[in-house]
Design a protein around this motif. Structure first.
Motif, PDB file in Angstrom:
ATOM      1  N   ASP A  53       3.425  91.560 -11.944  1.00 32.75           N
ATOM      2  CA  ASP A  53       3.195  90.541 -10.912  1.00 32.75           C
ATOM      3  C   ASP A  53       2.091  89.573 -11.333  1.00 32.75           C
ATOM      4  OD1 ASP A  53       5.125  91.663  -9.335  1.00 32.75           O
ATOM      5  OD2 ASP A  53       3.747  92.698  -7.982  1.00 32.75           O
ATOM      6  N   HIS A  54       1.083  90.097 -12.020  1.00 34.22           N
ATOM      7  CA  HIS A  54      -0.039  89.239 -12.403  1.00 34.22           C
ATOM      8  C   HIS A  54       0.290  88.379 -13.619  1.00 34.22           C
ATOM      9  CE1 HIS A  54      -4.291  88.073 -12.669  1.00 34.22           C
ATOM     10  NE2 HIS A  54      -4.095  88.097 -13.981  1.00 34.22           N
ATOM     11  N   PHE A  55       0.868  88.990 -14.653  1.00 37.05           N
ATOM     12  CA  PHE A  55       1.053  88.269 -15.926  1.00 37.05           C
ATOM     13  C   PHE A  55       2.434  87.628 -16.062  1.00 37.05           C
ATOM     14  CE2 PHE A  55      -2.355  91.279 -17.185  1.00 37.05           C
ATOM     15  CZ  PHE A  55      -3.274  90.362 -17.661  1.00 37.05           C
ATOM     16  N   GLY A  56       3.417  88.125 -15.309  1.00 38.56           N
ATOM     17  CA  GLY A  56       4.764  87.596 -15.475  1.00 38.56           C
ATOM     18  C   GLY A  56       5.381  87.984 -16.808  1.00 38.56           C
ATOM     19  N   LYS A  57       4.928  89.096 -17.366  1.00 38.36           N
ATOM     20  CA  LYS A  57       5.448  89.591 -18.653  1.00 38.36           C
ATOM     21  C   LYS A  57       5.923  91.029 -18.467  1.00 38.36           C
ATOM     22  CE  LYS A  57       3.721  85.857 -20.618  1.00 38.36           C
ATOM     23  NZ  LYS A  57       2.602  85.875 -21.571  1.00 38.36           N
ATOM     24  N   PRO A  58       6.907  91.471 -19.269  1.00 43.22           N
ATOM     25  CA  PRO A  58       7.391  92.850 -19.127  1.00 43.22           C
ATOM     26  C   PRO A  58       6.330  93.874 -19.510  1.00 43.22           C
ATOM     27  CG  PRO A  58       8.388  91.784 -21.034  1.00 43.22           C
ATOM     28  CD  PRO A  58       7.658  90.719 -20.291  1.00 43.22           C
TER      29      PRO A  58
END
Length: 283
Positions: free
Chosen positions: A96-101
């Motif tokens: 949610d914070h980084f938008g990365k898997p």
């Protein structure tokens, strides 16, 4: 240019984070584990550390933790070294914070993944990694795939009853503290100076470890067992006793085809989690 993968090892005293590219740690940092802090504070400190190390210039985060993990959902359960972490949706928080898997595994499984992709495990389709340090952990590779079982609980021999206690009490740093009242690191330095008591300690440790490895042979009969963790650096001092113990294994043909290998991988605690992702793809 390929973006880096963040590899992270959440330990009892420190959290180690590295930016991995091409199987190499390009840069890294360590922060102390706020072991007694609330759940949210620790997650906030992890996020800040990743931002300090890499900003937003990475494509994924792989994490190893010393506890049970729901690998699919990325939930961390009951970390003994972080009391507030009872049921932490760590994957969701970080994605949610980084938008990365984000992918998360048990730290012993992480060790075996690192060996499978970058270390001595590359030579074998089936092997077991055994991490020897503060605790005793195992990671199972079958047909070049990690088998972790329910909540990453597969292969956890640590709590199996052994003698008057458990496997972990005799095959981790607990053994040196309880039987010799010293840290394994101190005994290792003394063994290098041919100290008789230190050599005796490692000889006894090797005999106990051999008994635990025989359990692995009975259950899985892998091609190799790779020893990692801080204690594996003292392999030369317990190898003979370990092999003597293994020599009592009844299936001699199995024994003749097993390799016992100490890990030689630097930064395996960072490379292992990074190995959860293919560097050549987005996932």
């Amino acid at each position: 240019m390929k973006k880096t993968i963040i590899g992270m090892d959440i330990g009892a005293t420190k959290i180690h984070i590295g930016a991995i590219q091409g199987g190499r740690v390009m840069r890294d940092l360590e922060i102390p584990t706020s072991a007694n802090a609330p759940e949210d504070q620790i997650i906030k400190e992890i996020i800040e550390a990743v931002e300090t190390l890499a900003g937003d210039d990475f494509k994924a985060i792989g994490i190893g933790v010393p506890g049970l993990v729901d690998v699919k959902k990325g939930i961390v359960y009951d970390l003994w070294n972080i009391p507030s972490w009872k049921e932490v949706f760590l994957k969701d928080h970080l994605e949610d914070h980084f938008g990365k898997p984000v992918k998360i595994v048990n730290d012993a499984n992480s060790f075996s993944l690192g060996e499978n992709k970058y270390g001595k495990g590359r030579e074998y389709d089936n092997f077991v990694g055994v991490s020897l340090g503060t605790g005793y952990g195992t990671g199972i590779i079958i047909n070049n795939e990690l088998y972790s079982g329910v909540l990453s609980g597969a292969g956890e021999l640590a709590n199996i009853p052994y003698l008057d206690k458990t496997i972990e009490d005799y095959c981790s740093s607990k053994f040196f503290k309880s039987h010799y009242q010293e840290e394994g690191r101190q005994l290792f330095l003394k063994a290098q100076q041919d100290d008789p008591e230190a050599l005796k300690a490692f000889n006894e440790f090797g005999a106990h470890l051999g008994e635990s490895l025989k359990m692995i042979l009975y259950i899985l009969a892998p091609e190799a067992i790779i020893l990692g963790g801080s204690i594996s650096k003292a392999y030369v001092f317990f190898e003979a006793a370990l092999m003597e113990s293994l020599d009592t294994f009844p299936f001699k043909r199995v024994l003749e085809n097993i390799k016992i290998l100490p890990s030689e991988m630097p930064h395996v605690s960072l490379l292992g989690p990074a190995a959860l992702f293919d560097e050549n793809t987005e996932e």
